[in-house]
Motif scaffolding. Structure first.
Motif, PDB file in Angstrom:
ATOM      1  N   ASN A  94       0.881  -1.249  -0.113  1.00  0.00           N
ATOM      2  CA  ASN A  94      -0.002   0.059   0.087  1.00  0.00           C
ATOM      3  C   ASN A  94       0.814   1.106  -0.088  1.00  0.00           C
ATOM      4  OD1 ASN A  94       0.568   0.611   2.744  1.00  0.00           O
ATOM      5  ND2 ASN A  94      -0.706  -1.186   3.265  1.00  0.00           N
ATOM      6  N   HIS A  95       0.206   2.302  -0.085  1.00  0.00           N
ATOM      7  CA  HIS A  95       1.106   3.686  -0.247  1.00  0.00           C
ATOM      8  C   HIS A  95       1.925   3.909   0.981  1.00  0.00           C
ATOM      9  CE1 HIS A  95      -1.609   6.344   2.316  1.00  0.00           C
ATOM     10  NE2 HIS A  95      -2.466   5.384   2.061  1.00  0.00           N
ATOM     11  N   VAL A  96       1.517   3.257   2.096  1.00  0.00           N
ATOM     12  CA  VAL A  96       2.485   3.485   3.298  1.00  0.00           C
ATOM     13  C   VAL A  96       3.583   2.367   3.630  1.00  0.00           C
ATOM     14  CG1 VAL A  96       2.559   3.560   6.016  1.00  0.00           C
ATOM     15  CG2 VAL A  96       0.667   4.587   4.713  1.00  0.00           C
ATOM     16  N   TYR A  97       3.122   1.177   3.138  1.00  0.00           N
ATOM     17  CA  TYR A  97       4.221   0.083   3.344  1.00  0.00           C
ATOM     18  C   TYR A  97       4.256  -0.350   1.685  1.00  0.00           C
ATOM     19  CZ  TYR A  97       3.540   0.338   8.356  1.00  0.00           C
ATOM     20  OH  TYR A  97       3.539   0.777   9.368  1.00  0.00           O
ATOM     21  N   PRO A  98       4.980   0.010   0.987  1.00  0.00           N
ATOM     22  CA  PRO A  98       5.281  -0.475  -0.358  1.00  0.00           C
ATOM     23  C   PRO A  98       5.934  -1.852  -0.266  1.00  0.00           C
ATOM     24  CG  PRO A  98       6.967   1.369   0.047  1.00  0.00           C
ATOM     25  CD  PRO A  98       5.792   1.310   1.144  1.00  0.00           C
ATOM     26  N   ALA A  99       6.708  -2.071   0.544  1.00  0.00           N
ATOM     27  CA  ALA A  99       7.315  -3.211   0.585  1.00  0.00           C
ATOM     28  C   ALA A  99       7.136  -4.208   2.260  1.00  0.00           C
ATOM     29  CB  ALA A  99       8.792  -3.493   0.544  1.00  0.00           C
ATOM     30  N   PRO A 100       5.790  -4.445   2.131  1.00  0.00           N
ATOM     31  CA  PRO A 100       5.303  -4.978   3.572  1.00  0.00           C
ATOM     32  C   PRO A 100       6.291  -6.103   4.018  1.00  0.00           C
ATOM     33  CG  PRO A 100       3.826  -5.697   1.840  1.00  0.00           C
ATOM     34  CD  PRO A 100       4.838  -4.865   1.072  1.00  0.00           C
ATOM     35  N   ARG A 101       6.379  -6.179   5.309  1.00  0.00           N
ATOM     36  CA  ARG A 101       7.307  -7.155   5.893  1.00  0.00           C
ATOM     37  C   ARG A 101       6.109  -8.165   6.736  1.00  0.00           C
ATOM     38  NH1 ARG A 101       9.697  -4.687   9.854  1.00  0.00           N
ATOM     39  NH2 ARG A 101      11.532  -6.112  10.229  1.00  0.00           N
ATOM     40  N   TYR A 102       6.296  -9.349   6.633  1.00  0.00           N
ATOM     41  CA  TYR A 102       5.295 -10.497   7.112  1.00  0.00           C
ATOM     42  C   TYR A 102       6.020 -11.129   8.351  1.00  0.00           C
ATOM     43  CZ  TYR A 102       2.503  -9.276   3.255  1.00  0.00           C
ATOM     44  OH  TYR A 102       1.693  -8.598   2.229  1.00  0.00           O
ATOM     45  N   ILE A 103       5.239 -11.750   9.154  1.00  0.00           N
ATOM     46  CA  ILE A 103       5.194 -12.501  10.309  1.00  0.00           C
ATOM     47  C   ILE A 103       4.244 -13.590   9.915  1.00  0.00           C
ATOM     48  CG2 ILE A 103       5.136 -12.877  12.654  1.00  0.00           C
ATOM     49  CD1 ILE A 103       5.749  -9.858  13.092  1.00  0.00           C
ATOM     50  N   GLY A 104       4.805 -14.850  10.015  1.00  0.00           N
ATOM     51  CA  GLY A 104       3.930 -16.160   9.969  1.00  0.00           C
ATOM     52  C   GLY A 104       3.819 -17.047  11.271  1.00  0.00           C
ATOM     53  N   LEU A 105       2.777 -17.721  11.186  1.00  0.00           N
ATOM     54  CA  LEU A 105       2.602 -18.642  12.268  1.00  0.00           C
ATOM     55  C   LEU A 105       2.214 -19.886  11.694  1.00  0.00           C
ATOM     56  CD1 LEU A 105       1.633 -15.724  13.480  1.00  0.00           C
ATOM     57  CD2 LEU A 105       1.746 -17.183  15.691  1.00  0.00           C
ATOM     58  N   VAL A 106       2.651 -21.011  11.663  1.00  0.00           N
ATOM     59  CA  VAL A 106       2.365 -22.366  11.170  1.00  0.00           C
ATOM     60  C   VAL A 106       1.983 -23.204  12.394  1.00  0.00           C
ATOM     61  CG1 VAL A 106       2.516 -23.940   9.460  1.00  0.00           C
ATOM     62  CG2 VAL A 106       3.615 -21.749   9.273  1.00  0.00           C
ATOM     63  N   HIS A 107       0.730 -23.899  12.108  1.00  0.00           N
ATOM     64  CA  HIS A 107       0.434 -24.891  13.357  1.00  0.00           C
ATOM     65  C   HIS A 107       0.192 -26.269  12.649  1.00  0.00           C
ATOM     66  CE1 HIS A 107      -0.653 -21.073  15.354  1.00  0.00           C
ATOM     67  NE2 HIS A 107      -1.188 -20.680  14.294  1.00  0.00           N
TER      68      HIS A 107
END
Length: 766
Positions: free
Chosen positions: A280-293
Motif C-alpha cells: 500500500n502507499h504507506v508500506y510499499p514493501a510489507p514485512r510479514y510474520i508467519g505462524l504455522v500450526h
C-alpha cells in the motif's frame, strides 16, 4: 500446481457460511467484547444466530456519518448478506471520521476487526477505496473490490490508553463506509510480536482440512473470536480429521481448528502454496510474520514416522525437522518480521526417513505496522474534547487533535516534540460563532499560547456576553490574563488548616456549617476579586507546574491560596528543584492522605476529589502539605451512597482508576487508586507514565522491578541509601494495594493514614 491466496479474505460467514460449534460446552467469557453493527438504528441491538454474541448500534461510538441500507437487490438476498451487513455507516464530506472504543485496560492486547460490504448502498455503483487508521497510526488501505461480498481487515495491537480510536480517512477515491467493528481482548502471551510500537495486520488466517468450504470457526469455539476460514484444494489435498480434543499452548489455535489437517493425495508429493504481498502507499514493501500450526491427528504405528521440513522460496524456514505431537498443537513462528520478498512459495517436504507424507493444520500470516506514533497529550485531549462538546463545534474535529500532522483539527496549532506527545499551543475560534461563557477547560490546556475570539456572544463572565474587542487584526488576544480570569473554581484552591480551624471554632465537621464552607470553596471568582483577595498578587507562596501560588484572604478572613496559570507554565514537578528527603516525602504523603480522609469521612455527605495527583499537592514554607484544586470535586447525594455516576471521564491520564473509565462510576476507592500512584511517584521519582523505551504505567514498572526482591530497584536515586528499608518496603506495599485492579481489594484512606503513620515512625526511629 500450487494454491494461491488472495488478500482481504472474503468473509464467507456473510455469504451464508456456518460457524462450527462444539455442543455441550459452556460459552467462553465475553468480558470486554465490543460488537458493533455499523449503521444500525440508535439503541437497537440483536443476538447473532450463529455466535450468540450481542451486536449493538454504533450510535454510542461515533458522532459522525449517516446510516444507510444496502440496496434492495442485496438486502433481500439472505443467501449472502448477514444481519450486520444489511446496513452501513457512511461518512460523506469528512476527511477523517472516527469510532472511539473505550473502557480498555492500558498496556493490554486486543484484536480489532472491521468489515465492509458495499452493497451499492449509495446507488452509485462505484467501489470506494480509503485508509483506515488505528488512532494516529496507519492501519491499512481498504480497497473494496466487489459489490456483494464482505471483506474484513484485522489488527492486533497493544493499547497505551483506556481507549482506542478507529478512523476512516478519505483519500479521494470514494466515500468511506463501514459495516461492522469488533474488539476482542487477547491474552498477553498471544502474538508476542505485537507490542506498543508494533501492530500486526491480518493477511490470512486459514484452517486446513475442513470439507465444507463455507465452514468458519470462530466464537464460541475460538474464545477470542478469531475468524478461521477454510482452505482446501480437493484435487491436491486429502483431509485428516479427529473428534478427539487437541490441546496446545496458549499461542495455539483452538481445538476445533486443530482437529482437521491436510496431506498430499499423492504421498510422494509436497504440500505447496503461494502467498503474494499486498503493498500500500504507506508500506510499499510489507514485512510479514508467519505462524504455522501442526498436530498429529492419527495414532501412528510403531514403525511409522511423520517428519518434514518447512521451506520458503527453497530455504529452510525452521532449521530442524518437524515431527508433530499426537493431539497436541505445535506452533512455529517468526519472532520478528521478515525482510520483504516479491513472493512467498511455501513448501512442506517429507524428510528422507519419513514413512508418511507431511501435514499442516492451520496458518496465520500478518504484516507488521508501526504503532510508535503517539497521540496528543491526554489532558489536552480531554480539555479540547470538553470544549468541543460545550460549544458543539461542527468543524472537522474528529480523531486526535494534533496527530498525524496532516489531519490536525482545523483551528488548532500544535507543538511536536520528539521526546513527548504533541501539545496544543493555539486555538483559533474566530469563525466559530460561539456563545455562552468561556469554558474553564481552556485553562486545562497548559501549553496554550493564544486563544482567538471574534465571537461577540462569548461571555467573559457569568453576567455579560459582551467582550470589548481590540483592534488588532479584528481578533482578541486573550492569552494569560483572560485564562486567569476564567479559572473560576477550578484554579482557586482554597486551602484550610482544617484541624486548626476546628480546634479554634469548635465546628463539628458533620454539621451544616461545615458543609456550607465546602460550598464556598466551589464559588466562582472574577479576576478583579482575585486581585483583591491576594492584595494584587503580592505574596508568592510558591511555584507549581501550573504557575505561581499566591497567599490570600477571603472576606471572612479565611486564608486561601490562589494558583494562577503562567504563560510559560509546564504542568508537573520542577525537575531542577532540590530533591525532598525520604522523611519529608513520608510526612507529605501522610498529610495528603489525611486531607483525602477528611473529604471521604469528615464531610457530610462525603466528597470525592477526582483529580488526586502530585501537582495538586501544595507545600508551604515548612513543607506542610495540603490537597488542592477542588475544581472536579464531586459530592455523594447521601451519606450511605455507594458510588457517584458521571456522564464522562474527567481527571488526569495515569491516575484514573480502571473501574471509573469502564463504568463511569466513582467511589472513594477511585481517589485511593490515584493516591497510590502518587505514593509510587514519591518512592521512585518517576512520572505516572514512563517511556523507557515503550510506554508503561508506573504500577507495572514497580511490580516488575520489585519481582527481583530488591527495593533499591525502585527507590529514587536521590534518596537511595538514605531511607529506612523497612519503611520503603511498607510504603511500596501500601501503594500497590491502593492501585489494585479491584476496588474491593484497595484499603480506605483511613487505613492508608494509619499505615503511613507507622512508616513515619519507622523512619523517625531509625
Amino acid at each position: 500446481m500450487t494454491a494461491q491466496l488472495p488478500w482481504l479474505l472474503l468473509f464467507v460467514l456473510a455469504a451464508g457460511g456456518g460457524v462450527r460449534q462444539v455442543r455441550g460446552q459452556g460459552a467462553p467469557d465475553t468480558t470486554g467484547f465490543i460488537s458493533i453493527d455499523c449503521g444500525l438504528p440508535e439503541k437497537s441491538s440483536y443476538v447473532d444466530d450463529a455466535t450468540k454474541l450481542t451486536y449493538v448500534s454504533d450510535a454510542g461510538f461515533t458522532d459522525a456519518g449517516v446510516n444507510r441500507n444496502v440496496s434492495a437487490e442485496y438486502i433481500n438476498n439472505p443467501s449472502f448478506v448477514s444481519n450486520r451487513n444489511r446496513n452501513v455507516r457512511s461518512f460523506p464530506g469528512a476527511t477523517r471520521s472516527c469510532y472511539t472504543l473505550s473502557s480498555l485496560t492500558p498496556g493490554s492486547k486486543y484484536l480489532i476487526r472491521a468489515t465492509f460490504l458495499y452493497g451499492n448502498y449509495d446507488g452509485l455503483g462505484r467501489l470506494p477505496a480509503f485508509d483506515l487508521h488505528l488512532g494516529v497510526n496507519f492501519w491499512t488501505t481498504v480497497n473494496v473490490t466487489t459489490i456483494d461480498q464482505a471483506e474484513l481487515t484485522e489488527v492486533i495491537t497493544v493499547v497505551r490508553d483506556d481507549f482506542v480510536q478507529v478512523c476512516l480517512v478519505n483519500t479521494g477515491s470514494g466515500t468511506p463506509f463501514i459495516s461492522g467493528l469488533d474488539l476482542r481482548p487477547l491474552g498477553s502471551s498471544l502474538y508476542p510480536q505485537a507490542n506498543t510500537t508494533q501492530g500486526l495486520v491480518l493477511y490470512t488466517r486459514r484452517n486446513f482440512g475442513t470439507t465444507d468450504p463455507k465452514q468458519v470457526v470462530r466464537y464460541p469455539d475460538d474464545p477470542y473470536d478469531r475468524v478461521w476460514t477454510p482452505w482446501n484444494v480437493a484435487d491436491e489435498w486429502a483431509e485428516i480429521s479427529t473428534t478427539e480434543k487437541v490441546g496446545g499452548a496458549t499461542i495455539s489455535p483452538p481445538s476445533a481448528v486443530m482437529q482437521t489437517a491436510i496431506t498430499p493425495r499423492n504421498a510422494s508429493k509436497n504440500i505447496e502454496f503461494t502467498l503474494y504481498p499486498v503493498p500500500n502507499h504507506v508500506y510499499p514493501a510489507p514485512r510479514y510474520i508467519g505462524l504455522v500450526h501442526f498436530a498429529e491427528l492419527q495414532r501412528l504405528a510403531a514403525n511409522a514416522t511423520r517428519q518434514f521440513y518447512l521451506t520458503v522460496n527453497g530455504k529452510l524456514w525452521y532449521a530442524l525437522p518437524i515431527k508433530p505431537d499426537y493431539l497436541f498443537a505445535n506452533t512455529i513462528y517468526d519472532k520478528e518480521a521478515n525482510d520483504p520478498l516479491d513472493v512467498y512459495h511455501v513448501s512442506i517436504n517429507a524428510t528422507a526417513n519419513s514413512t508418511l507424507p507431511p501435514i499442516i493444520n492451520a496458518i496465520e500470516v500478518f504484516s507488521a505496522i508501526s504503532t510508535a506514533n503517539i497521540g496528543t497529550d491526554g489532558q489536552d485531549v480531554s480539555a479540547i474534547t470538553a470544549i468541543k462538546a460545550r460549544y458543539q463545534v461542527n468543524k472537522n474535529w474528529m480523531g486526535d487533535p494534533c496527530a498525524p500532522k496532516s489531519l490536525a483539527w482545523d483551528g488548532l496549532s500544535c507543538s511536536y516534540d520528539v521526546s513527548g506527545p504533541p501539545r496544543i499551543t493555539n486555538v483559533n475560534i474566530s469563525y466559530s460563532g460561539l456563545n455562552g461563557d468561556i469554558s474553564p477547560y481552556f485553562a486545562k490546556i497548559n501549553t496554550i499560547e493564544s486563544l482567538y475570539g471574534d465571537n461577540p456572544n462569548l461571555c467573559s463572565n457569568g453576567n455579560s456576553c459582551q467582550i470589548k474587542k481590540k483592534k488588532s487584526n479584528n481578533a482578541i488576544y486573550i492569552a494569560v490574563p483572560i485564562v486567569a480570569f476564567v479559572l473560576v473554581g477550578t484554579l482557586v484552591l482554597l486551602l484550610r488548616l482544617m484541624r486548626k480551624k476546628k480546634a479554634k471554632s469548635g465546628v463539628n465537621p458533620r454539621n451544616g456549617n461545615e458543609h456550607n464552607m465546602m460550598q464556598l470553596e466551589n464559588r466562582r471568582f472574577t479576576y478583579r476579586e482575585l486581585e483583591v483577595i491576594t492584595n494584587n498578587f503580592k505574596r508568592v507562596l510558591g511555584k507549581g507546574g501550573f504557575g505561581s501560588v499566591y497567599d490570600g484572604f477571603l472576606e471572612d478572613g479565611t486564608q486561601v491560596a490562589v494558583k494562577l496559570r503562567s504563560q510559560s507554565s509546564n504542568q508537573g514537578r520542577d525537575g531542577n528543584a532540590g530533591s525532598l528527603s525520604w522523611r519529608q516525602r513520608l510526612r507529605i504523603a501522610l498529610e495528603s492522605a489525611q486531607g483525602l480522609e477528611y473529604l471521604h469521612k469528615a464531610c457530610s455527605p462525603p466528597f470525592l476529589h477526582r483529580d488526586v495527583k502530585t501537582s495538586n499537592i501544595l507545600l508551604n514554607a515548612n513543607h506542610e502539605a495540603k490537597i488542592a484544586d477542588f475544581g472536579l470535586l464531586k459530592a455523594f447525594q447521601h451519606d450511605d451512597d455507594t458510588h457517584v455516576s458521571t456522564v464522562r471521564v474527567v481527571g488526569t491520564h495515569g491516575y484514573l482508576a480502571p473501574e471509573y473509565a469502564a463504568a463511569l462510576q466513582l467511589t472513594e476507592k477511585s481517589d485511593v487508586y490515584s493516591f497510590g500512584v502518587v505514593l509510587l511517584e514519591m518512592i521512585t521519582g518517576q512520572p505516572p507514565i514512563l517511556r523507557c523505551p515503550n510506554p508503561m504505567n508506573i504500577i507495572q514498572w514497580v511490580q516488575q522491578r520489585l519481582a527481583h526482591g530488591n527495593i533499591d530497584n525502585v527507590v529514587d536515586i536521590h534518596i537511595r541509601g538514605n531511607c529506612n528499608v523497612n519503611a520503603a518496603w511498607k510504603v511500596a506495599d501500601i501503594a500497590l494495594k491502593c492501585t489494585a485492579q479491584s476496588p474491593t481489594q484497595r484499603p480506605t484512606m483511613t487505613d492508608v493514614v494509619m499505615q503511613l503513620q507507622e512508616c513515619l515512625k519507622l523512619e523517625e526511629g531509625s
